[in-house]
Design a protein around this motif. Structure first.
Motif, PDB file in Angstrom:
ATOM      1  N   ASN A  11       0.820  -1.322  -0.187  1.00  0.00           N
ATOM      2  CA  ASN A  11      -0.016   0.161  -0.110  1.00  0.00           C
ATOM      3  C   ASN A  11       0.865   1.331   0.070  1.00  0.00           C
ATOM      4  O   ASN A  11       0.618   2.303  -0.794  1.00  0.00           O
ATOM      5  N   ALA A  12       1.883   1.225   0.496  1.00  0.00           N
ATOM      6  CA  ALA A  12       2.924   2.469   0.646  1.00  0.00           C
ATOM      7  C   ALA A  12       3.468   2.730  -0.495  1.00  0.00           C
ATOM      8  O   ALA A  12       3.519   3.911  -1.057  1.00  0.00           O
ATOM      9  N   LEU A  13       3.900   1.537  -1.389  1.00  0.00           N
ATOM     10  CA  LEU A  13       4.680   1.591  -2.711  1.00  0.00           C
ATOM     11  C   LEU A  13       3.503   2.310  -3.601  1.00  0.00           C
ATOM     12  O   LEU A  13       3.741   3.147  -4.434  1.00  0.00           O
ATOM     13  N   LEU A  14       2.208   1.781  -3.460  1.00  0.00           N
ATOM     14  CA  LEU A  14       1.103   2.323  -4.373  1.00  0.00           C
ATOM     15  C   LEU A  14       0.944   3.750  -4.117  1.00  0.00           C
ATOM     16  O   LEU A  14       0.622   4.507  -5.146  1.00  0.00           O
ATOM     17  N   ALA A  15       0.890   4.254  -2.816  1.00  0.00           N
ATOM     18  CA  ALA A  15       0.579   5.405  -2.700  1.00  0.00           C
ATOM     19  C   ALA A  15       1.724   6.454  -3.038  1.00  0.00           C
ATOM     20  O   ALA A  15       1.397   7.470  -3.667  1.00  0.00           O
ATOM     21  N   VAL A  16       3.098   5.852  -2.983  1.00  0.00           N
ATOM     22  CA  VAL A  16       4.095   6.903  -3.657  1.00  0.00           C
ATOM     23  C   VAL A  16       3.892   6.848  -5.070  1.00  0.00           C
ATOM     24  O   VAL A  16       4.304   7.645  -5.678  1.00  0.00           O
ATOM     25  N   ILE A  17       3.475   5.700  -5.716  1.00  0.00           N
ATOM     26  CA  ILE A  17       3.290   5.643  -7.156  1.00  0.00           C
ATOM     27  C   ILE A  17       2.048   6.742  -7.682  1.00  0.00           C
ATOM     28  O   ILE A  17       2.120   7.517  -8.573  1.00  0.00           O
ATOM     29  N   ALA A  18       1.195   6.612  -6.574  1.00  0.00           N
ATOM     30  CA  ALA A  18      -0.058   7.433  -6.987  1.00  0.00           C
ATOM     31  C   ALA A  18       0.464   8.997  -7.092  1.00  0.00           C
ATOM     32  O   ALA A  18       0.071   9.730  -7.781  1.00  0.00           O
ATOM     33  N   VAL A  19       1.251   9.155  -5.865  1.00  0.00           N
ATOM     34  CA  VAL A  19       1.753  10.753  -5.662  1.00  0.00           C
ATOM     35  C   VAL A  19       2.634  11.010  -6.960  1.00  0.00           C
ATOM     36  O   VAL A  19       2.499  12.327  -7.366  1.00  0.00           O
ATOM     37  N   LEU A  20       3.457  10.305  -7.296  1.00  0.00           N
ATOM     38  CA  LEU A  20       4.571  10.607  -8.409  1.00  0.00           C
ATOM     39  C   LEU A  20       3.752  10.730  -9.742  1.00  0.00           C
ATOM     40  O   LEU A  20       4.097  11.570 -10.487  1.00  0.00           O
ATOM     41  N   SER A  21       2.569   9.852  -9.864  1.00  0.00           N
ATOM     42  CA  SER A  21       1.648   9.960 -10.953  1.00  0.00           C
ATOM     43  C   SER A  21       0.737  11.153 -11.130  1.00  0.00           C
ATOM     44  O   SER A  21       0.661  11.772 -12.124  1.00  0.00           O
ATOM     45  N   LEU A  22       0.144  11.665  -9.870  1.00  0.00           N
ATOM     46  CA  LEU A  22      -0.841  12.715  -9.952  1.00  0.00           C
ATOM     47  C   LEU A  22       0.040  14.065  -9.788  1.00  0.00           C
ATOM     48  O   LEU A  22      -0.743  14.907  -9.984  1.00  0.00           O
ATOM     49  N   GLY A  23       1.122  13.980  -9.072  1.00  0.00           N
ATOM     50  CA  GLY A  23       1.937  15.173  -8.679  1.00  0.00           C
ATOM     51  C   GLY A  23       1.849  16.168 -10.058  1.00  0.00           C
ATOM     52  O   GLY A  23       1.575  17.433  -9.702  1.00  0.00           O
ATOM     53  N   PRO A  24       2.497  15.667 -10.870  1.00  0.00           N
ATOM     54  CA  PRO A  24       2.661  16.747 -12.212  1.00  0.00           C
ATOM     55  C   PRO A  24       1.355  17.371 -12.727  1.00  0.00           C
ATOM     56  O   PRO A  24       1.004  18.323 -13.130  1.00  0.00           O
ATOM     57  N   LEU A  25       0.128  16.473 -12.760  1.00  0.00           N
ATOM     58  CA  LEU A  25      -1.107  16.992 -12.930  1.00  0.00           C
ATOM     59  C   LEU A  25      -1.704  17.972 -12.134  1.00  0.00           C
ATOM     60  O   LEU A  25      -2.366  18.974 -12.664  1.00  0.00           O
ATOM     61  N   LEU A  26      -1.464  17.759 -10.886  1.00  0.00           N
ATOM     62  CA  LEU A  26      -1.774  18.607  -9.865  1.00  0.00           C
ATOM     63  C   LEU A  26      -1.244  19.937  -9.904  1.00  0.00           C
ATOM     64  O   LEU A  26      -1.935  21.072  -9.783  1.00  0.00           O
ATOM     65  N   TRP A  27       0.193  19.881 -10.220  1.00  0.00           N
ATOM     66  CA  TRP A  27       0.891  21.082 -10.515  1.00  0.00           C
ATOM     67  C   TRP A  27       0.510  21.888 -11.470  1.00  0.00           C
ATOM     68  O   TRP A  27       0.314  23.125 -11.568  1.00  0.00           O
ATOM     69  N   MET A  28       0.102  20.993 -12.726  1.00  0.00           N
ATOM     70  CA  MET A  28      -0.249  21.828 -13.868  1.00  0.00           C
ATOM     71  C   MET A  28      -1.765  22.486 -13.639  1.00  0.00           C
ATOM     72  O   MET A  28      -1.903  23.669 -14.199  1.00  0.00           O
ATOM     73  N   LEU A  29      -2.763  21.960 -12.809  1.00  0.00           N
ATOM     74  CA  LEU A  29      -3.709  22.581 -12.756  1.00  0.00           C
ATOM     75  C   LEU A  29      -3.682  23.726 -11.749  1.00  0.00           C
ATOM     76  O   LEU A  29      -4.372  25.063 -11.978  1.00  0.00           O
ATOM     77  N   SER A  30      -2.535  23.757 -10.732  1.00  0.00           N
ATOM     78  CA  SER A  30      -2.241  24.789  -9.957  1.00  0.00           C
ATOM     79  C   SER A  30      -1.563  25.944 -10.785  1.00  0.00           C
ATOM     80  O   SER A  30      -2.394  27.037 -10.357  1.00  0.00           O
ATOM     81  N   VAL A  31      -0.759  25.762 -11.589  1.00  0.00           N
ATOM     82  CA  VAL A  31      -0.181  26.720 -12.374  1.00  0.00           C
ATOM     83  C   VAL A  31      -1.330  27.290 -13.151  1.00  0.00           C
ATOM     84  O   VAL A  31      -1.006  28.588 -13.532  1.00  0.00           O
ATOM     85  N   SER A  32      -2.117  26.715 -13.750  1.00  0.00           N
ATOM     86  CA  SER A  32      -3.173  27.487 -14.525  1.00  0.00           C
ATOM     87  C   SER A  32      -3.914  28.550 -14.107  1.00  0.00           C
ATOM     88  O   SER A  32      -4.641  29.224 -15.082  1.00  0.00           O
ATOM     89  N   PHE A  33      -4.105  28.534 -12.553  1.00  0.00           N
ATOM     90  CA  PHE A  33      -4.633  29.457 -11.834  1.00  0.00           C
ATOM     91  C   PHE A  33      -3.787  30.752 -11.570  1.00  0.00           C
ATOM     92  O   PHE A  33      -4.220  31.558 -10.760  1.00  0.00           O
ATOM     93  N   MET A  34      -2.555  30.548 -11.964  1.00  0.00           N
ATOM     94  CA  MET A  34      -1.543  31.642 -11.453  1.00  0.00           C
ATOM     95  C   MET A  34      -1.441  32.726 -12.320  1.00  0.00           C
ATOM     96  O   MET A  34      -1.921  32.924 -13.814  1.00  0.00           O
ATOM     97  N   HIS A  35      -0.978  33.944 -12.068  1.00  0.00           N
ATOM     98  CA  HIS A  35      -0.829  35.132 -13.131  1.00  0.00           C
ATOM     99  C   HIS A  35       0.461  35.077 -13.564  1.00  0.00           C
ATOM    100  O   HIS A  35       1.248  34.275 -13.361  1.00  0.00           O
ATOM    101  N   PRO A  36       0.408  35.559 -14.908  1.00  0.00           N
ATOM    102  CA  PRO A  36       1.525  35.667 -15.810  1.00  0.00           C
ATOM    103  C   PRO A  36       2.878  35.651 -15.090  1.00  0.00           C
ATOM    104  O   PRO A  36       3.180  36.610 -14.570  1.00  0.00           O
ATOM    105  N   GLY A  37       3.755  34.585 -15.316  1.00  0.00           N
ATOM    106  CA  GLY A  37       5.160  34.711 -14.729  1.00  0.00           C
ATOM    107  C   GLY A  37       5.162  34.367 -13.324  1.00  0.00           C
ATOM    108  O   GLY A  37       6.732  34.070 -12.933  1.00  0.00           O
TER     109      GLY A  37
END
Length: 273
Positions: A11-37
């Motif tokens: 379960n711990a390994l699956l959680a790490v894999i899930a974080v590594l997989s979803l991390g870039p997608l969540l950061w992409m979503l976060s950046v889309s709401f940021m101001h230019p630059g």
């Protein structure tokens, strides 16, 4: 006790894999709401200081992504529906309808899987040009209307339908179309959902073929339009991330809606195939 520790480790390994997989997608979503630059700062912020929808407004108002979104949605939906129809009919015929040379034709189709799709693009383009289908939505749909892989999946799944059930229906006077629609099709439902997702994803994410066959800028699909936009706004990371979110959102919603049937199709297909 050992089994308990093994479960915790898995379960711990699956959680790490899930974080590594979803991390870039969540950061992409976060950046889309940021101001230019804002995303260009070092170290890059994880969350926007003050969330804004300006990137999405600019994407649809100034870049005209709404039209390209509709183009992609129309093409992907058309490919999904028509490929389901053709792949299902062909796969069922190869599995349950006896005909002379059926197996030889199917083996020939499987052999064609080793041919790269790019090899056929130029002959297909010239053929569509003679038919007047260049710069049309139908021309963009043609490569995805019937796929060898989809036919193979349906055939392997349809082989699990007992022949005795079909013969009993024929003895009762049912025709082949009635057998297909009322007996075979309900059994094929899980694999059809899987094929629907594959077909929609393939057409939605396709870049090369729409770029070739759709020369009119107003008819371009979302991936092609987003690639063109990236050349004009190469430093605008926030705008590009907003475009990526718009590109990913429909397929994510489709998968979440159909994931139960999708997983069922994969699991049952692996057992029965």
């Amino acid at each position: 006790m050992n089994q308990r520790y093994a479960t915790i480790v898995v379960n711990a390994l699956l959680a790490v894999i899930a974080v590594l997989s979803l991390g870039p997608l969540l950061w992409m979503l976060s950046v889309s709401f940021m101001h230019p630059g804002e995303a260009s700062h070092f170290p890059a912020p994880l969350l926007p200081s003050t969330p804004t929808l300006d990137n999405y407004r600019q994407l649809f108002d100034r870049a005209g992504m709404g039209r390209h979104f509709i183009n992609s949605l129309a093409i992907a939906s058309g490919v999904m529906v028509m490929s389901l129809l053709m792949n299902t009919l062909a796969g069922y015929a190869f599995a349950k309808l006896r005909s002379r040379g059926r197996d030889r034709v199917f083996r020939s189709l499987l052999a064609a899987l080793v041919i790269p799709a790019q090899v056929a693009m130029m002959p297909l383009f010239l053929l569509l040009k003679q038919m007047g289908l260049v710069n049309t939505y139908l021309g963009a749909m043609v490569p995805g209307l019937a796929g060898i892989f989809g036919i193979y999946l349906v055939r392997q799944y349809a082989r699990s339908i007992p022949d005795e059930l079909l013969e009993a229906a024929r003895i009762d006077g049912a025709g082949e179309w009635r057998i297909f629609w009322q007996i075979a099709l309900p059994v094929l439902k899980p694999i059809l959902v899987t094929l629907a997702i594959f077909g929609f994803l393939g057409a939605w994410n396709d870049f090369m073929w729409p770029l070739i066959v759709l020369g009119d800028q107003a008819q371009q699909t979302l991936p092609v339009a987003l690639a063109s936009l990236s050349r004009e706004h190469v430093q605008d990371n926030e705008l590009m991330m907003a475009g990526s979110v718009v590109t990913i959102l429909p397929v994510l919603v489709l998968f979440l809606m159909l994931q139960r049937y999708y997983i069922q199709g994969l699991l049952v297909g692996s057992v029965k195939g």
